[in-house]
Design a protein around this motif. Structure first.
Motif, PDB file in Angstrom:
ATOM      1  N   VAL A   6     103.371  59.551  69.833  1.00  0.00           N
ATOM      2  CA  VAL A   6     104.108  58.365  69.615  1.00  0.00           C
ATOM      3  C   VAL A   6     105.732  58.838  69.662  1.00  0.00           C
ATOM      4  O   VAL A   6     106.274  59.702  69.004  1.00  0.00           O
ATOM      5  CB  VAL A   6     104.042  57.789  68.296  1.00  0.00           C
ATOM      6  CG1 VAL A   6     105.011  56.426  68.245  1.00  0.00           C
ATOM      7  CG2 VAL A   6     102.632  57.259  68.232  1.00  0.00           C
ATOM      8  N   SER A   7     106.482  58.248  70.639  1.00  0.00           N
ATOM      9  CA  SER A   7     107.864  58.459  70.872  1.00  0.00           C
ATOM     10  C   SER A   7     108.646  57.603  69.919  1.00  0.00           C
ATOM     11  O   SER A   7     108.453  56.378  70.000  1.00  0.00           O
ATOM     12  CB  SER A   7     108.358  58.356  72.280  1.00  0.00           C
ATOM     13  OG  SER A   7     107.873  59.480  73.187  1.00  0.00           O
TER      14      SER A   7
ATOM     15  N   VAL B   1     114.079  59.779  69.527  1.00  0.00           N
ATOM     16  CA  VAL B   1     114.423  60.314  70.934  1.00  0.00           C
ATOM     17  C   VAL B   1     114.905  59.248  71.864  1.00  0.00           C
ATOM     18  O   VAL B   1     114.579  59.236  72.934  1.00  0.00           O
ATOM     19  CB  VAL B   1     112.839  61.074  71.334  1.00  0.00           C
ATOM     20  CG1 VAL B   1     113.153  62.333  70.437  1.00  0.00           C
ATOM     21  CG2 VAL B   1     111.862  60.284  71.344  1.00  0.00           C
ATOM     22  N   GLY B   2     115.025  58.099  71.236  1.00  0.00           N
ATOM     23  CA  GLY B   2     115.481  57.075  71.996  1.00  0.00           C
ATOM     24  C   GLY B   2     116.302  55.697  71.239  1.00  0.00           C
ATOM     25  O   GLY B   2     116.143  55.843  70.093  1.00  0.00           O
ATOM     26  N   VAL B   3     116.685  54.884  72.173  1.00  0.00           N
ATOM     27  CA  VAL B   3     117.396  53.694  71.543  1.00  0.00           C
ATOM     28  C   VAL B   3     117.035  52.637  72.329  1.00  0.00           C
ATOM     29  O   VAL B   3     117.166  52.525  73.581  1.00  0.00           O
ATOM     30  CB  VAL B   3     118.923  53.902  71.520  1.00  0.00           C
ATOM     31  CG1 VAL B   3     119.613  52.759  70.843  1.00  0.00           C
ATOM     32  CG2 VAL B   3     119.294  55.150  70.417  1.00  0.00           C
TER      33      VAL B   3
ATOM     34  N   PHE C 139     121.786  61.469  73.999  1.00  0.00           N
ATOM     35  CA  PHE C 139     120.207  61.515  73.853  1.00  0.00           C
ATOM     36  C   PHE C 139     120.095  62.425  75.330  1.00  0.00           C
ATOM     37  O   PHE C 139     119.034  62.456  75.806  1.00  0.00           O
ATOM     38  CB  PHE C 139     119.462  60.199  73.916  1.00  0.00           C
ATOM     39  CG  PHE C 139     119.582  59.602  72.482  1.00  0.00           C
ATOM     40  CD1 PHE C 139     118.262  60.135  71.736  1.00  0.00           C
ATOM     41  CD2 PHE C 139     120.379  58.940  71.922  1.00  0.00           C
ATOM     42  CE1 PHE C 139     118.150  59.751  70.584  1.00  0.00           C
ATOM     43  CE2 PHE C 139     120.207  58.454  70.574  1.00  0.00           C
ATOM     44  CZ  PHE C 139     119.141  58.813  69.967  1.00  0.00           C
ATOM     45  N   GLY C 140     121.364  62.778  75.656  1.00  0.00           N
ATOM     46  CA  GLY C 140     120.709  63.422  77.174  1.00  0.00           C
ATOM     47  C   GLY C 140     120.009  64.733  77.004  1.00  0.00           C
ATOM     48  O   GLY C 140     119.150  64.957  77.969  1.00  0.00           O
ATOM     49  N   ALA C 141     120.142  65.462  75.993  1.00  0.00           N
ATOM     50  CA  ALA C 141     119.405  66.702  75.791  1.00  0.00           C
ATOM     51  C   ALA C 141     117.915  66.230  75.567  1.00  0.00           C
ATOM     52  O   ALA C 141     116.895  66.927  76.156  1.00  0.00           O
ATOM     53  CB  ALA C 141     119.645  67.378  74.524  1.00  0.00           C
ATOM     54  N   ALA C 142     117.667  65.117  74.926  1.00  0.00           N
ATOM     55  CA  ALA C 142     116.168  64.562  74.819  1.00  0.00           C
ATOM     56  C   ALA C 142     115.603  64.210  76.206  1.00  0.00           C
ATOM     57  O   ALA C 142     114.403  64.606  76.802  1.00  0.00           O
ATOM     58  CB  ALA C 142     116.049  63.656  73.869  1.00  0.00           C
TER      59      ALA C 142
ATOM     60  N   GLY D  47     114.724  60.261  75.587  1.00  0.00           N
ATOM     61  CA  GLY D  47     116.111  60.307  75.581  1.00  0.00           C
ATOM     62  C   GLY D  47     116.623  58.810  76.552  1.00  0.00           C
ATOM     63  O   GLY D  47     117.771  58.991  76.862  1.00  0.00           O
ATOM     64  N   ARG D  48     115.800  57.970  76.202  1.00  0.00           N
ATOM     65  CA  ARG D  48     116.297  56.797  76.936  1.00  0.00           C
ATOM     66  C   ARG D  48     117.109  55.794  76.060  1.00  0.00           C
ATOM     67  O   ARG D  48     116.825  55.503  75.008  1.00  0.00           O
ATOM     68  CB  ARG D  48     114.958  55.997  77.076  1.00  0.00           C
ATOM     69  CG  ARG D  48     114.330  56.801  78.491  1.00  0.00           C
ATOM     70  CD  ARG D  48     114.779  56.355  79.712  1.00  0.00           C
ATOM     71  NE  ARG D  48     114.575  57.486  80.843  1.00  0.00           N
ATOM     72  CZ  ARG D  48     114.892  57.424  81.964  1.00  0.00           C
ATOM     73  NH1 ARG D  48     115.799  56.447  82.451  1.00  0.00           N
ATOM     74  NH2 ARG D  48     114.571  58.381  82.954  1.00  0.00           N
TER      75      ARG D  48
END
Length: 370
Positions: free
Chosen positions: A14-15, A41-43, A93-96, A105-106
């Motif tokens: 699950v992300s 890992v995202g927003v 979140f570019g690294a993710a 990383g989205r």
């Protein structure tokens, strides 16, 4: 090392995305803690989130003053403010995004919901948002209205990654996946690298329980009470069954062979509304490989504090899930009626939130102009 519930959730496939964004959160470095300690890992964002951020923080004062001095209209001001925050969050979140090949990383940003019934207007706004943010890890949110289906396909066909939002029904979810595959097929014809195009399908959970449980209370029997808090999970679990079915077809295999990536299910509206239900219900009971769960911070912290992750809690539950929906129908609670009502109300809430955001920004501009 002792694992944590959020780490266990990630391990289970699950992300974890946060359903919140503000410039204050960006500037304070708060995302660093969430990335490192909560496995975020995202927003995702929406107009209500931006309105609250503007009302609660001073981080926007400089930009508001500049926009006011330049006499920028309120619609353009909202566009500039929100795309600025999303671009900065994309950088955080570019690294993710890099480490996952763009799967995570989205950061999502929503098309003006007043365009939800306007196919061409939605396509144009999606392209404008994408061009303004200028980040490969942005997702453009488009509501899954009937008019939105063509817009989703056309936006994907232009090589733009999409977060399809406001999905309530299994029938509409099938149509969303079809629109996704159609868009990817067209993107292939248009010569795009399919591996760079990403999508999630945001299936709303808690609102289904809120509406159905209200109807069950109206029935007032013990059998009705026994079904409370079960419809949202059942509906989402059956959506995962649809996902498994439609991404195990020859049509998809052709696209996958060309480098396409699956459109992942995203569980949205995962904050529990009924205090009688466990506050991590829509997290711990919706675990399966390849899904996203976007959580308000309160739900994220509850999960980190006392969530019990027991692995996949979706696969193999489909007979029980169908039984729940059948029992509701037998009791006189119409699934079709509920999901249609929720879509209409959801769009109305989106537009109301957008208007509140416009009012918030207009007030800030007027104040800055004295």
């Amino acid at each position: 090392m002792t694992s944590t519930p959020t780490a266990d959730l990630s391990t289970a496939g699950v992300s974890i995305w946060l359903d919140d964004l503000s410039r204050e959160r960006i500037n304070s470095g708060a995302f660093k803690h969430l990335i490192e300690e909560r496995n975020v890992v995202g927003v995702t964002t929406n107009p209500s989130i931006f309105a609250a951020a503007l009302q609660q923080g001073e981080s926007y004062a400089t930009q508001i003053e500049a926009l006011a001095a330049a006499n920028i209209p309120v619609n353009d001001a909202v566009f500039d403010i929100t795309t600025h925050d999303v671009a900065q969050a994309c950088d955080i979140f570019g690294a993710a995004a890099k480490s996952t090949g763009g799967v995570d990383g989205r950061v999502s940003i929503e098309v003006d919901p007043r365009l939800s019934r306007d196919t061409e207007g939605t396509i144009a706004e999606a392209k404008r948002l994408h061009a303004k943010v200028q980040r490969s890890n942005v997702l453009i949110k488009i509501p899954a209205t009937v008019e939105g289906l063509e817009a989703i396909a056309c936006t994907l066909a232009a090589g733009i990654s999409v977060n399809v939002t406001l999905i309530f029904s299994l029938e509409r979810y099938r149509a969303v996946i079809n629109a996704f595959m159609l868009g990817i097929e067209q993107a292939k014809e248009n010569g795009f690298d399919l591996s760079t195009i990403h999508s999630v399908a945001s299936f709303f959970v808690s609102r289904v329980d809120s509406e159905i449980d209200k109807r069950l209370d109206g029935i007032g029997t013990d059998d009705a009470a026994a079904l409370k808090g079960k419809a949202g999970l059942a509906n989402a679990r059956l959506a995962y069954q649809v996902y498994e079915e439609l991404f195990d077809t020859e049509r998809w295999e052709v696209l996958a062979a060309a480098g396409a990536r699956r459109q992942r299910p995203l569980w949205a509206s995962t904050g529990v509304k009924d205090p009688a239900l466990p506050d991590t219900l829509y997290v711990t009971e919706l675990v399966a490989p390849g899904v996203v769960n976007t959580m308000p911070e309160k739900t994220l912290e509850a999960t980190a504090d006392h969530g019990v992750i027991t692995g996949d809690t979706i696969t193999g539950t489909y007979d029980d899930a169908n039984s729940v929906l059948n029992s509701l129908e037998n009791m006189g609670v119409s699934y079709v009626e509920v999901v249609e009502q929720l879509e209409v109300e959801g769009l109305e809430k989106f537009v109301t939130s957008w208007n509140e955001l416009l009012e918030t920004v207009q007030t800030a501009l007027d104040t800055a102009r004295g």
